[in-house]
Scaffold this active site. Structure first.
Site, short mmCIF file in Angstrom:
data_model
loop_
_atom_site.label_atom_id
_atom_site.label_comp_id
_atom_site.label_asym_id
_atom_site.label_seq_id
_atom_site.Cartn_x
_atom_site.Cartn_y
_atom_site.Cartn_z
N GLY A 123 -0.15 -9.13 35.37
CA GLY A 123 0.80 -8.70 36.42
C GLY A 123 0.07 -8.30 37.69
N ARG A 156 2.98 -15.04 37.15
CA ARG A 156 3.68 -16.34 37.25
C ARG A 156 3.58 -16.95 38.63
NH1 ARG A 156 9.18 -13.84 35.26
NH2 ARG A 156 8.25 -12.34 36.70
N ARG A 157 3.37 -16.12 39.67
CA ARG A 157 3.40 -16.66 41.04
C ARG A 157 2.00 -17.12 41.45
NH1 ARG A 157 6.97 -11.75 43.37
NH2 ARG A 157 5.79 -10.69 41.72
N ASN A 179 -0.58 -4.53 32.26
CA ASN A 179 0.24 -3.96 33.35
C ASN A 179 1.54 -4.73 33.57
OD1 ASN A 179 0.66 -2.62 36.12
ND2 ASN A 179 0.44 -4.78 36.65
N SER A 218 5.10 4.53 31.02
CA SER A 218 5.96 5.07 32.09
C SER A 218 6.47 6.44 31.67
CB SER A 218 7.15 4.14 32.31
OG SER A 218 8.12 4.74 33.13
N TYR A 228 15.22 -0.39 29.11
CA TYR A 228 13.91 -0.23 29.77
C TYR A 228 13.15 0.93 29.14
CZ TYR A 228 10.20 0.57 33.13
OH TYR A 228 8.95 0.76 33.70
N GLU A 280 7.39 -3.56 44.03
CA GLU A 280 8.55 -4.46 43.96
C GLU A 280 9.44 -4.15 42.75
OE1 GLU A 280 7.28 -8.55 44.23
OE2 GLU A 280 6.08 -8.13 46.00
N PHE A 281 9.04 -3.12 41.98
CA PHE A 281 9.72 -2.79 40.73
C PHE A 281 11.25 -2.68 40.88
CE2 PHE A 281 11.36 0.51 37.87
CZ PHE A 281 10.94 0.07 36.63
#
Ligand code: NDP
Ligand code: 8X3
Length: 252
Positions: A9, A34-35, A87, A140, A153, A189-190
């Site tokens: 990530g 992925r990007r 991450n 988290s 989540y 960007e979460f």
């Protein structure tokens, strides 16, 4: 000898800030996401600035076969990983369980739990060969307590908490450290991803107080990796000064 860190990530937020932090210390870094374009740009920018070596692996962490093929495609010298930072992760939606989208659940469970396990399964076996390594899982505050509409989540981050504890026990004789770092709210960007691109809703999450920056969390994660060989931070919760836990945030 130059150490190698694998950061999942790495295309945004905490992962991207971590690439910079480890680059500053001249680590060899494997970055995933992925990007693909972002991975390429992050590699070029950091290598230019810090003169370290960065290798990109472009894959979706939810696909076990693709994760296996991608990691196994690494050149042998890159398979000696000193530090793994698990991450990659995301939230989708903020809904009561009875109202939520099944698709959102699948994505969170597949990414935050199964993806983390797929990577850890392979990399912990590589580390075991050398009786050395450090796995850092990004949990988290949502893995410490649950909040309304955050059910799945929170469940995935409670799973990360449980997996971190289990891994530490399972790897106890292997010389491999397992650390969990649990941030509170971090402006990345979460929330944009959580609210499927709704920028207003995303910005509202951080209104009226100063959240953590990705760089703050990256510094803390990096710190956990710098301790003497016999010292392991097992679990670390980090929030901004304005946040006590998932429920209490002091907003003006
Ligand atoms: P970002 O959305 O900025 O970054 C998430 C990263 O995860 C991106 O690089 C994304 O890459 C990657 N990712 C998501 N899904 C996949 C997938 N299927 N396959 C591969 N990579 C994937 O969020 P953060 O930086 O904030 O989040 C990083 C971690 O921190 C997450 O685990 C999150 O749960 C946790 N966290 C975040 C907090 C916050 O308030 N921001 C607080 C506490 C924990 P790409 O889209 O390119 O695949
Ligand atoms: C992200 C923090 O409070 O949005 O893990 O769940 S929160």
């Amino acid at each position: 000898m130059t150490k190698t860190v694998l950061i999942t990530g790495a295309t945004s937020g905490i992962g991207k800030a971590l690439v910079k932090r480890f680059s500053q210390e001249k680590y060899n870094i494997i970055i995933t996401g992925r990007r693909e374009n972002r991975l390429k740009n992050i590699k070029i920018k950091n290598e230019e600035l810090f003169n370290n070596k960065i290798l990109t692996l472009n894959f979706d962490i939810t696909n076990h076969q693709i994760v296996k093929n991608s990691l196994n495609s690494l050149p042998n010298q890159w398979k000696k990983i000193d530090i793994l930072v698990n991450n990659a992760g995301l939230a989708r939606g903020l809904d009561k369980i009875q109202d939520a989208s099944i698709q959102d659940w699948e994505e969170m469970i597949d990414t935050n739990i199964k993806g983390l396990l797929y990577i850890s399964h392979i990399v912990s076996n590589w580390m075991k060969k050398h009786n050395k390594g450090h796995i850092i899982n990004i949990g988290s505050t949502a893995g410490k307590e649950v909040y309304e509409k955050g059910g799945v989540y929170c469940a995935t981050k409670h799973a990360v908490d449980a997996i971190s504890k289990s891994l530490r026990i399972d790897l106890l004789k292997s010389g491999i450290k397992v650390t969990q770092v649990c941030p509170g709210a971090v402006k990345t960007e979460f929330s944009k991803i959580r609210f499927h691109g709704n920028i207003k809703k995303a910005n509202d999450v951080y209104k009226g107080y100063t959240p953590l920056k990705a760089e703050d969390v990256a510094n803390v994660i990096f710190y956990t990796s710098t301790l003497p060989e016999n010292v392991c931070i097992n679990d670390l919760v980090v929030t901004s000064l304005n946040q006590a836990n998932s429920f209490y945030i002091s907003r003006i």
